[in-house]
Design a protein around this motif. Structure first.
Motif, PDB file in Angstrom:
ATOM      1  N   LEU A   1     -53.627 -26.327  25.073  1.00  0.00           N
ATOM      2  CA  LEU A   1     -53.984 -24.959  24.725  1.00  0.00           C
ATOM      3  C   LEU A   1     -52.674 -24.177  24.635  1.00  0.00           C
ATOM      4  CD1 LEU A   1     -57.049 -23.226  25.815  1.00  0.00           C
ATOM      5  CD2 LEU A   1     -54.969 -21.962  26.156  1.00  0.00           C
ATOM      6  N   ILE A   2     -52.481 -23.395  23.578  1.00  0.00           N
ATOM      7  CA  ILE A   2     -51.191 -22.741  23.327  1.00  0.00           C
ATOM      8  C   ILE A   2     -51.349 -21.229  23.243  1.00  0.00           C
ATOM      9  CG2 ILE A   2     -49.220 -22.603  21.755  1.00  0.00           C
ATOM     10  CD1 ILE A   2     -50.212 -25.422  20.719  1.00  0.00           C
ATOM     11  N   LEU A   3     -50.520 -20.513  24.003  1.00  0.00           N
ATOM     12  CA  LEU A   3     -50.410 -19.062  23.885  1.00  0.00           C
ATOM     13  C   LEU A   3     -49.130 -18.781  23.094  1.00  0.00           C
ATOM     14  CD1 LEU A   3     -51.243 -17.852  27.519  1.00  0.00           C
ATOM     15  CD2 LEU A   3     -52.782 -18.091  25.582  1.00  0.00           C
ATOM     16  N   THR A   4     -49.232 -17.954  22.045  1.00  0.00           N
ATOM     17  CA  THR A   4     -48.077 -17.647  21.199  1.00  0.00           C
ATOM     18  C   THR A   4     -47.815 -16.156  21.217  1.00  0.00           C
ATOM     19  OG1 THR A   4     -48.672 -19.506  19.774  1.00  0.00           O
ATOM     20  CG2 THR A   4     -47.107 -17.914  18.883  1.00  0.00           C
ATOM     21  N   LEU A   5     -46.569 -15.788  21.482  1.00  0.00           N
ATOM     22  CA  LEU A   5     -46.155 -14.390  21.556  1.00  0.00           C
ATOM     23  C   LEU A   5     -45.880 -13.837  20.162  1.00  0.00           C
ATOM     24  CD1 LEU A   5     -44.137 -12.490  23.972  1.00  0.00           C
ATOM     25  CD2 LEU A   5     -42.970 -12.776  21.814  1.00  0.00           C
ATOM     26  N   THR A   6     -46.368 -12.636  19.909  1.00  0.00           N
ATOM     27  CA  THR A   6     -46.073 -11.915  18.674  1.00  0.00           C
ATOM     28  C   THR A   6     -45.497 -10.564  19.051  1.00  0.00           C
ATOM     29  OG1 THR A   6     -47.898 -13.001  17.531  1.00  0.00           O
ATOM     30  CG2 THR A   6     -47.041 -10.997  16.534  1.00  0.00           C
ATOM     31  N   ASN A   7     -44.368 -10.216  18.450  1.00  0.00           N
ATOM     32  CA  ASN A   7     -43.733  -8.925  18.681  1.00  0.00           C
ATOM     33  C   ASN A   7     -44.286  -7.941  17.660  1.00  0.00           C
ATOM     34  OD1 ASN A   7     -42.055  -6.804  19.347  1.00  0.00           O
ATOM     35  ND2 ASN A   7     -40.288  -7.632  18.283  1.00  0.00           N
ATOM     36  N   GLU A   8     -44.873  -6.884  18.150  1.00  0.00           N
ATOM     37  CA  GLU A   8     -45.469  -5.874  17.272  1.00  0.00           C
ATOM     38  C   GLU A   8     -44.713  -4.561  17.413  1.00  0.00           C
ATOM     39  OE1 GLU A   8     -49.542  -5.928  18.562  1.00  0.00           O
ATOM     40  OE2 GLU A   8     -49.953  -7.771  17.457  1.00  0.00           O
ATOM     41  N   GLY A   9     -43.451  -4.568  16.997  1.00  0.00           N
ATOM     42  CA  GLY A   9     -42.649  -3.351  17.048  1.00  0.00           C
ATOM     43  C   GLY A   9     -42.364  -2.861  18.450  1.00  0.00           C
ATOM     44  N   GLY A  10     -42.029  -3.756  19.342  1.00  0.00           N
ATOM     45  CA  GLY A  10     -41.690  -3.357  20.701  1.00  0.00           C
ATOM     46  C   GLY A  10     -42.736  -3.721  21.727  1.00  0.00           C
ATOM     47  N   SER A  11     -43.963  -3.933  21.316  1.00  0.00           N
ATOM     48  CA  SER A  11     -44.979  -4.394  22.265  1.00  0.00           C
ATOM     49  C   SER A  11     -45.359  -5.824  21.893  1.00  0.00           C
ATOM     50  CB  SER A  11     -46.213  -3.484  22.245  1.00  0.00           C
ATOM     51  OG  SER A  11     -46.860  -3.566  20.998  1.00  0.00           O
ATOM     52  N   ASN A  12     -45.667  -6.594  22.896  1.00  0.00           N
ATOM     53  CA  ASN A  12     -45.988  -8.004  22.680  1.00  0.00           C
ATOM     54  C   ASN A  12     -47.486  -8.225  22.773  1.00  0.00           C
ATOM     55  OD1 ASN A  12     -43.236  -8.591  22.580  1.00  0.00           O
ATOM     56  ND2 ASN A  12     -43.126  -8.948  24.777  1.00  0.00           N
TER      57      ASN A  12
ATOM     58  N   VAL B   1     -37.987 -12.114  29.335  1.00  0.00           N
ATOM     59  CA  VAL B   1     -36.802 -12.739  28.747  1.00  0.00           C
ATOM     60  C   VAL B   1     -36.713 -12.398  27.264  1.00  0.00           C
ATOM     61  CG1 VAL B   1     -35.725 -14.954  28.154  1.00  0.00           C
ATOM     62  CG2 VAL B   1     -36.686 -14.607  30.431  1.00  0.00           C
ATOM     63  N   TYR B   2     -37.843 -12.472  26.561  1.00  0.00           N
ATOM     64  CA  TYR B   2     -37.849 -12.163  25.122  1.00  0.00           C
ATOM     65  C   TYR B   2     -37.435 -10.710  24.870  1.00  0.00           C
ATOM     66  CZ  TYR B   2     -39.349 -11.303  20.387  1.00  0.00           C
ATOM     67  OH  TYR B   2     -39.377 -10.931  19.061  1.00  0.00           O
ATOM     68  N   SER B   3     -37.952  -9.783  25.647  1.00  0.00           N
ATOM     69  CA  SER B   3     -37.635  -8.373  25.416  1.00  0.00           C
ATOM     70  C   SER B   3     -36.186  -8.038  25.771  1.00  0.00           C
ATOM     71  CB  SER B   3     -38.590  -7.462  26.184  1.00  0.00           C
ATOM     72  OG  SER B   3     -38.418  -7.614  27.571  1.00  0.00           O
ATOM     73  N   GLN B   4     -35.584  -8.788  26.690  1.00  0.00           N
ATOM     74  CA  GLN B   4     -34.202  -8.520  27.083  1.00  0.00           C
ATOM     75  C   GLN B   4     -33.182  -9.059  26.088  1.00  0.00           C
ATOM     76  OE1 GLN B   4     -33.514  -9.834  31.088  1.00  0.00           O
ATOM     77  NE2 GLN B   4     -34.786  -8.231  31.969  1.00  0.00           N
TER      78      GLN B   4
ATOM     79  N   VAL C   1     -47.666 -26.972  32.461  1.00  0.00           N
ATOM     80  CA  VAL C   1     -47.558 -25.771  31.634  1.00  0.00           C
ATOM     81  C   VAL C   1     -46.090 -25.626  31.249  1.00  0.00           C
ATOM     82  CG1 VAL C   1     -47.934 -23.295  31.451  1.00  0.00           C
ATOM     83  CG2 VAL C   1     -49.504 -24.685  32.812  1.00  0.00           C
ATOM     84  N   THR C   2     -45.846 -25.570  29.935  1.00  0.00           N
ATOM     85  CA  THR C   2     -44.484 -25.545  29.413  1.00  0.00           C
ATOM     86  C   THR C   2     -44.241 -24.277  28.594  1.00  0.00           C
ATOM     87  OG1 THR C   2     -44.562 -27.951  29.226  1.00  0.00           O
ATOM     88  CG2 THR C   2     -42.792 -26.829  28.047  1.00  0.00           C
ATOM     89  N   ALA C   3     -43.126 -23.617  28.868  1.00  0.00           N
ATOM     90  CA  ALA C   3     -42.687 -22.469  28.068  1.00  0.00           C
ATOM     91  C   ALA C   3     -41.611 -22.968  27.114  1.00  0.00           C
ATOM     92  CB  ALA C   3     -42.135 -21.372  28.967  1.00  0.00           C
ATOM     93  N   ALA C   4     -41.685 -22.523  25.851  1.00  0.00           N
ATOM     94  CA  ALA C   4     -40.707 -22.962  24.849  1.00  0.00           C
ATOM     95  C   ALA C   4     -40.750 -22.005  23.665  1.00  0.00           C
ATOM     96  CB  ALA C   4     -41.015 -24.397  24.408  1.00  0.00           C
ATOM     97  N   GLY C   5     -40.236 -22.459  22.542  1.00  0.00           N
ATOM     98  CA  GLY C   5     -40.265 -21.684  21.310  1.00  0.00           C
ATOM     99  C   GLY C   5     -38.891 -21.210  20.897  1.00  0.00           C
ATOM    100  N   THR C   6     -38.832 -20.651  19.706  1.00  0.00           N
ATOM    101  CA  THR C   6     -37.600 -20.091  19.165  1.00  0.00           C
ATOM    102  C   THR C   6     -37.833 -18.616  18.901  1.00  0.00           C
ATOM    103  OG1 THR C   6     -37.088 -22.208  18.118  1.00  0.00           O
ATOM    104  CG2 THR C   6     -35.905 -20.269  17.304  1.00  0.00           C
ATOM    105  N   GLY C   7     -37.063 -17.778  19.578  1.00  0.00           N
ATOM    106  CA  GLY C   7     -37.234 -16.337  19.453  1.00  0.00           C
ATOM    107  C   GLY C   7     -36.805 -15.827  18.084  1.00  0.00           C
ATOM    108  N   THR C   8     -37.676 -15.062  17.448  1.00  0.00           N
ATOM    109  CA  THR C   8     -37.374 -14.395  16.187  1.00  0.00           C
ATOM    110  C   THR C   8     -37.779 -12.937  16.340  1.00  0.00           C
ATOM    111  OG1 THR C   8     -39.562 -14.781  15.211  1.00  0.00           O
ATOM    112  CG2 THR C   8     -37.919 -16.525  14.917  1.00  0.00           C
ATOM    113  N   ALA C   9     -37.512 -12.151  15.345  1.00  0.00           N
ATOM    114  CA  ALA C   9     -37.913 -10.745  15.400  1.00  0.00           C
ATOM    115  C   ALA C   9     -39.428 -10.604  15.505  1.00  0.00           C
ATOM    116  CB  ALA C   9     -37.403 -10.013  14.160  1.00  0.00           C
ATOM    117  N   ALA C  10     -40.168 -11.586  15.009  1.00  0.00           N
ATOM    118  CA  ALA C  10     -41.630 -11.548  15.038  1.00  0.00           C
ATOM    119  C   ALA C  10     -42.218 -12.130  16.312  1.00  0.00           C
ATOM    120  CB  ALA C  10     -42.194 -12.295  13.832  1.00  0.00           C
ATOM    121  N   GLY C  11     -41.400 -12.720  17.159  1.00  0.00           N
ATOM    122  CA  GLY C  11     -41.893 -13.345  18.391  1.00  0.00           C
ATOM    123  C   GLY C  11     -41.486 -14.792  18.437  1.00  0.00           C
ATOM    124  N   GLY C  12     -42.471 -15.689  18.497  1.00  0.00           N
ATOM    125  CA  GLY C  12     -42.194 -17.119  18.435  1.00  0.00           C
ATOM    126  C   GLY C  12     -42.226 -17.879  19.733  1.00  0.00           C
TER     127      GLY C  12
END
Length: 148
Positions: free
Chosen positions: A116-127, A50-53, A84-95
């Protein structure tokens, strides 16, 4: 002489038990917390997609049905994990975040009700994903979460 030898053996066993029992309890809590990593990890693909789209973070927090391929938090459970809950605010850096909350009963005392929290980071096209916890002691975190 036999009585003294017996007392020494009992003292040695007592010392070993005093060291081994707390270490074993920490091991059990860490093993139970690893279930949270496994269940949260199961949502990485859907959240990343969803984030990449569209650059947004999917949320299943306010739903009782499947949203973006992710079931309601109360349906993603385990023996030790309550939700288990998915959430966050999408930014260019992930979130985007995936939060696994431990149960309050039937779980080791040190991790009851903790998250326990997993946080997505966008690293120039790869997460990439970082594993943290704001309320779980470092000694209870699974190895994949320690040091982050």
């Amino acid at each position: 002489m036999d009585c003294i030898e017996l007392m020494i053996v009992v003292a040695i066993i007592g010392i070993l038990a005093a060291i081994a029992i707390p270490a074993y309890q920490d091991y059990i809590a860490r093993a139970q917390a690893s279930e949270a990593v496994n269940l949260a990890g199961g949502l990485k693909g859907a959240v990343s997609e969803v984030y990449s789209q569209d650059g947004s973070c999917p949320s299943n927090a306010a739903t009782s049905t499947t949203a973006n391929g992710i079931g309601a938090p109360s349906t993603i459970t385990g023996k030790y994990v309550a939700s288990v809950t998915a959430a966050g605010t999408g930014t260019a850096a992930g979130g985007c975040t995936i939060t696994a909350k431990m149960k309050s009963v039937g779980v080791s005392t040190g991790i009851q009700g903790k998250s326990l929290i997993l946080t997505l980071t966008n690293e120039g096209g790869s997460n990439s994903w970082a594993c943290t916890s704001a309320d779980m002691a470092q000694k209870y975190l699974p190895k994949s979460c320690q040091g982050t």
